[in-house]
Write an enzyme that holds these catalytic residues in place. Sequence first.
Site, PDB file in Angstrom:
ATOM      1  CB  ILE A 126      -1.015   0.063   1.111  1.00 51.91           C
ATOM      2  CG1 ILE A 126      -2.076  -1.263   0.898  1.00 51.91           C
ATOM      3  CG2 ILE A 126      -1.569   1.341   1.410  1.00 51.91           C
ATOM      4  CD1 ILE A 126      -3.168  -1.205   1.575  1.00 51.91           C
ATOM      5  N   GLY A 127       0.678   1.992  -1.093  1.00 55.11           N
ATOM      6  CA  GLY A 127       1.459   3.387  -1.180  1.00 55.11           C
ATOM      7  C   GLY A 127       0.756   4.428  -0.910  1.00 55.11           C
ATOM      8  CB  SER A 129       2.568   7.293   4.156  1.00 49.60           C
ATOM      9  OG  SER A 129       1.631   6.647   5.028  1.00 49.60           O
ATOM     10  CB  THR A 135      -2.096  12.819  10.379  1.00 51.22           C
ATOM     11  OG1 THR A 135      -1.211  11.895  11.116  1.00 51.22           O
ATOM     12  CG2 THR A 135      -3.360  12.820  10.759  1.00 51.22           C
ATOM     13  CB  SER A 161       4.195  -2.431   5.156  1.00 44.56           C
ATOM     14  OG  SER A 161       4.589  -1.333   6.494  1.00 44.56           O
ATOM     15  CD  GLU A 244      -4.985  -0.424   7.283  1.00 46.34           C
ATOM     16  OE1 GLU A 244      -5.124   0.123   6.317  1.00 46.34           O
ATOM     17  OE2 GLU A 244      -3.927  -0.316   8.004  1.00 46.34           O
ATOM     18  CB  THR A 374      -3.098   9.199  14.143  1.00 36.47           C
ATOM     19  OG1 THR A 374      -2.527   9.575  15.445  1.00 36.47           O
ATOM     20  CG2 THR A 374      -3.895  10.623  13.897  1.00 36.47           C
ATOM     21  CD  GLU A 376      -3.442  12.238  18.882  1.00 39.03           C
ATOM     22  OE1 GLU A 376      -2.974  11.637  17.835  1.00 39.03           O
ATOM     23  OE2 GLU A 376      -2.895  12.207  20.024  1.00 39.03           O
TER      24      GLU A 376
HETATM   25  C1  LIG Z   1       5.592   0.160  10.698  1.00 36.37           C
HETATM   26  C2  LIG Z   1       4.911   1.025   9.803  1.00 36.37           C
HETATM   27  C3  LIG Z   1       4.095   0.561   8.730  1.00 36.37           C
HETATM   28  C4  LIG Z   1       3.381   1.167   7.795  1.00 36.37           C
HETATM   29  N1  LIG Z   1       2.787   0.662   6.689  1.00 36.37           N
HETATM   30  C5  LIG Z   1       2.130   1.809   5.846  1.00 36.37           C
HETATM   31  C6  LIG Z   1       2.033   1.122   4.674  1.00 36.37           C
HETATM   32  O1  LIG Z   1       1.952   0.085   4.396  1.00 36.37           O
HETATM   33  N2  LIG Z   1       1.634   1.836   3.878  1.00 36.37           N
HETATM   34  C7  LIG Z   1       1.325   3.409   4.024  1.00 36.37           C
HETATM   35  O2  LIG Z   1       0.782   4.360   3.220  1.00 36.37           O
HETATM   36  N3  LIG Z   1       1.774   3.639   5.418  1.00 36.37           N
HETATM   37  C8  LIG Z   1       2.192   2.968   6.285  1.00 36.37           C
HETATM   38  N4  LIG Z   1       2.473   3.378   7.303  1.00 36.37           N
HETATM   39  C9  LIG Z   1       2.358   4.955   7.583  1.00 36.37           C
HETATM   40  C10 LIG Z   1       1.430   5.369   8.721  1.00 36.37           C
HETATM   41  O3  LIG Z   1       0.013   5.082   8.138  1.00 36.37           O
HETATM   42  C11 LIG Z   1       1.647   6.684   9.072  1.00 36.37           C
HETATM   43  O4  LIG Z   1       2.805   6.420  10.099  1.00 36.37           O
HETATM   44  C12 LIG Z   1       0.744   7.524   9.939  1.00 36.37           C
HETATM   45  O5  LIG Z   1      -0.274   7.495   8.826  1.00 36.37           O
HETATM   46  C13 LIG Z   1       1.043   8.676  10.501  1.00 36.37           C
HETATM   47  O6  LIG Z   1       1.750   9.532   9.608  1.00 36.37           O
HETATM   48  P1  LIG Z   1       2.934  10.283  10.041  1.00 36.37           P
HETATM   49  O7  LIG Z   1       4.034   8.949  10.555  1.00 36.37           O
HETATM   50  O8  LIG Z   1       3.588  10.839   9.060  1.00 36.37           O
HETATM   51  O9  LIG Z   1       2.876  11.033  11.351  1.00 36.37           O
HETATM   52  P2  LIG Z   1       2.311  12.558  11.591  1.00 36.37           P
HETATM   53  O10 LIG Z   1       1.232  12.642  10.464  1.00 36.37           O
HETATM   54  O11 LIG Z   1       3.580  13.468  10.918  1.00 36.37           O
HETATM   55  O12 LIG Z   1       2.054  12.501  12.747  1.00 36.37           O
HETATM   56  C14 LIG Z   1       2.907  13.164  14.036  1.00 36.37           C
HETATM   57  C15 LIG Z   1       2.088  13.142  15.062  1.00 36.37           C
HETATM   58  O13 LIG Z   1       0.963  14.299  15.048  1.00 36.37           O
HETATM   59  C16 LIG Z   1      -0.453  14.071  15.220  1.00 36.37           C
HETATM   60  N5  LIG Z   1      -1.127  14.659  14.677  1.00 36.37           N
HETATM   61  C17 LIG Z   1      -1.198  14.685  13.087  1.00 36.37           C
HETATM   62  N6  LIG Z   1      -2.137  15.519  12.689  1.00 36.37           N
HETATM   63  C18 LIG Z   1      -2.917  15.667  13.750  1.00 36.37           C
HETATM   64  C19 LIG Z   1      -4.162  16.615  13.976  1.00 36.37           C
HETATM   65  N7  LIG Z   1      -4.906  17.024  12.962  1.00 36.37           N
HETATM   66  N8  LIG Z   1      -4.590  16.699  15.520  1.00 36.37           N
HETATM   67  C20 LIG Z   1      -3.755  16.146  16.262  1.00 36.37           C
HETATM   68  N9  LIG Z   1      -2.939  15.646  16.100  1.00 36.37           N
HETATM   69  C21 LIG Z   1      -2.340  15.319  14.958  1.00 36.37           C
HETATM   70  C22 LIG Z   1      -0.249  12.484  14.917  1.00 36.37           C
HETATM   71  O14 LIG Z   1      -1.456  11.725  15.673  1.00 36.37           O
HETATM   72  C23 LIG Z   1       0.881  12.092  15.411  1.00 36.37           C
HETATM   73  O15 LIG Z   1       0.916  11.673  16.908  1.00 36.37           O
HETATM   74  C24 LIG Z   1       3.095   2.766   8.382  1.00 36.37           C
HETATM   75  C25 LIG Z   1       3.684   3.124   9.349  1.00 36.37           C
HETATM   76  C26 LIG Z   1       4.532   2.281  10.183  1.00 36.37           C
HETATM   77  C27 LIG Z   1       5.475   2.970  11.414  1.00 36.37           C
END
Ligand SMILES: Cc1cc2nc3c(=O)[nH]c(=O)nc-3n(C[C@H](O)[C@H](O)[C@H](O)COP(=O)(O)OP(=O)(O)OC[C@H]3O[C@@H](n4cnc5c(N)ncnc54)[C@H](O)[C@@H]3O)c2cc1C
Lengths: 394, 377
Positions: A126-127, A129, A135, A161, A244, A374, A376
């Site tokens: 899944i692509g 992020s 988020t 992943s 999911e 997330t 939040e």
């Molecule tokens: C092991 C692993 C596997 C994954 N697999 C996949 C995958 O297969 N395909 C894929 O597409 N993605 C995948 N992801 C990505 C995952 O979906 C993202 O990590 C997730 O969407 C959060 O984005 P970010 O890490 O950029 O955090 P950010 O969006 O930068 O968030 C950082 C913090 O800010 C908070 N935050 C953000 N916006 C708000 C808001 N509006 N209000 C309050 N708080 C907020 C968040 O809750 C978080 O605590 C994976 C991640 C991991 C770690």
Amino acid sequence: MDIQFNAEQLALRDELRAYFAAMMTPELREECERDMGEGGGPLWREALRQMGKDGWIGVGWPEAWGGRGMSPLEQFIFVEEVMRAGYPFPFLTTESVGPILAEHGNEFIKREFVPKILAGEMLISIGYSEPGAGTDLASLKTSAVRDGDDWVINGQKMWTSLAHFCDYTWLACRTDPDAPKKHKGITMFLVPNSDPGWSCTPVTTLGGVRTNATFYDNIRVSDDYRVGELNSGWKLVTSQLNRERLSLINFGPSSLLFNEVVKWARTTALPKGGYVIDQPWVQQNLARCRADIECMKLIVYKQSWAMTEQTLDMADASAAKVFGSEAFIEVYRLLGEILGQSALRRDDEHGDALGRKIERLYRTSSIITFGGGTNEIQRDIISAAGLWMPRAAR
Amino acid sequence: MDFGFSEEQREVQALARQILSEQVTPEKLAAYDEYAAARFDEELWRQLLDAGLTNVALDESYGGMGFGFIELALVLEEAGRTIAPVPLVHHCVSAMMPLQQFAPEALKERVLPAAAAGSLLLTAALSETGNDNAAQPTAVVAAEHVEGVRLSGIKSAVPYAQEAGAILVAAQLDESVCVVLLETGAAGVSMSPVEYTTFEPHADVTLDNVLVPAANIVMREGGEAVMHWLVERTTAALCAHQLGAADYAMRTAASYTSEREQFGVPVATFQAVGHRMADCYIDIECLRLTTYQAVSLLGAGVDASTELDIAKIWAGDCGHRVSYATQHVHGGTGIDRDYPLWRYCLWLRHNEMALGGSSVHLAALGQRLAAGEGLFA
Ligand SMILES: Cc1cc2nc3c(=O)[nH]c(=O)nc-3n(C[C@H](O)[C@H](O)[C@H](O)COP(=O)(O)OP(=O)(O)OC[C@H]3O[C@@H](n4cnc5c(N)ncnc54)[C@H](O)[C@@H]3O)c2cc1C
């Protein structure tokens, strides 16, 4: 009101439990352990193909699409049992992306992709992020530009992943950079991971689980690989995330782990006499876990029931996700306290893998609170959709 | 697996909600604050009796509606939502239900139709000073007598004792427990009112060699079973009441914060406020599910000790957290006695503590697990 499985549901559970017990040979179990519960190894693939032959892939898909047409409640029983067995089932391919392809794919996709998914021969990563789009997923930048009959794709995805052993990536691309609302300019594509313009570099996480950064360098695909209408990919993304979520919170493995820790505490003697479980604080921890896991169970049962009745409430779905993800982490902590030092060991001190399991769970659990939407955002949904509270503009 | 309600259950719920939400108003509740009057709206009680809602779990042969505990719990949830000033829990759950289950037929025929018609108010004595185990009384002792038993001792804080015509009482009899239906007018019964956090009427009941005739004995020996059974149902009833009260408090806070403005915007738009309310929503969903589960198992007559402990743990935790969270997001208004929330906080506290707080039930559950019971199937 009757919060118990009926006879057919129990029979299904028993059938699945027996099936997976036979399938999970020690060799397969070992391979899955080695691959950090992600799958991808040869025995894992073989087992998946066998499940395809035996009709255990796509259990929830309508029969017209080649599935079994199980209700969400029955699907839930399936999910519970496969997770309980410890087989890393490729839910994202079979339960999230697969049904979307079967429903929204063109004739080419229905012919070339869907049967292979049901046969356990096609894996899709899944692509969504990107480095700059987490988020706030709709701000993604990976672009697909029309060139004659083809599309040319460029960009970078993050956290893709399983991509290192998948066949295709389900890729969200920007097709209209000028759309007045950013989520209105996104289209979905299937991109072959075997394309020379595709590459990936590993990202290793705290838990040891591998994920990937993936790169898309002038990848050319024909319009056949586009899924759904132009610029209406967002709907597909969100419907996939909703699917999911159901497979995210399962209580089967936690209830099993809980039972194992109780058994361990009842049979492990203390140096000064008595057993670990005789200590009041141990009983207190166990009771807390028992109460939390019971709620997890009821929440997911109710959610599956509501889906079966087609009355699933948005706020309740989010409540399930928040409660489940946070309760898991608390439960692992409380159970770890009981095991003590052995919950710090990466090897297997007691020969029952308990300490090691919890040592690893500590390292692999954090993703559940921010992955899959997330917490939040889930809490925002609960206060808005469940309590009608106004929300600040984003 | 079915989390839905039947047609009849929905009807009972709707009827209870309609009567209670129309009849219970903050103005009427204010009349009982500080014990200005006994917290018992007899007019409302009459309406509930006439609508059959006090008798949903009573057999038709005694004048009831012939439904079960689930239906009654739905009425109690509505009573919690309105914190209605009526003795539903005590009369219906702690007294009528165990009488119907355990009393000799003659006693049932004498008291249950009267209780159903409203001419006899019932309650039960569940606490003694220093003894929280209602099934093992130590402060009230029974002695054999040719005409029945004689009781002496003190039951503390009996709800609606002064309003009731009869009280279900457990007493120690030799090595066993005897359960009787004590008529409050019997010679040797005296009462002194005690004050509770909720302003609900309670009294210490002193028994001075009171003769209870044989016809009023519910169970002469082995009455632990009766008390255990009724404490379980009463505990579940408190959970259902808590569910209604907590849900009302949460919804009140959600609407207040959506209206109240600071910094030029509704305070609900601050994420910290919204999220605190979302946590209330999750807590209440957990309480709802665990309560319905316990109630439906008890209604089906199957063992529910583990499930009931879990429900009461949630009733305690959820009550505590929802009470403070809803007060907090209201700011000063939450505790202003001109605004209705404060009375809910009293009830959230009451239901949290009555028949054991979270730690008590965690300990009970922990002991059961230590004995190898209550594991997951
Ligand atoms: C092991 C692993 C596997 C994954 N697999 C996949 C995958 O297969 N395909 C894929 O597409 N993605 C995948 N992801 C990505 C995952 O979906 C993202 O990590 C997730 O969407 C959060 O984005 P970010 O890490 O950029 O955090 P950010 O969006 O930068 O968030 C950082 C913090 O800010 C908070 N935050 C953000 N916006 C708000 C808001 N509006 N209000 C309050 N708080 C907020 C968040 O809750 C978080 O605590 C994976 C991640 C991991 C770690």
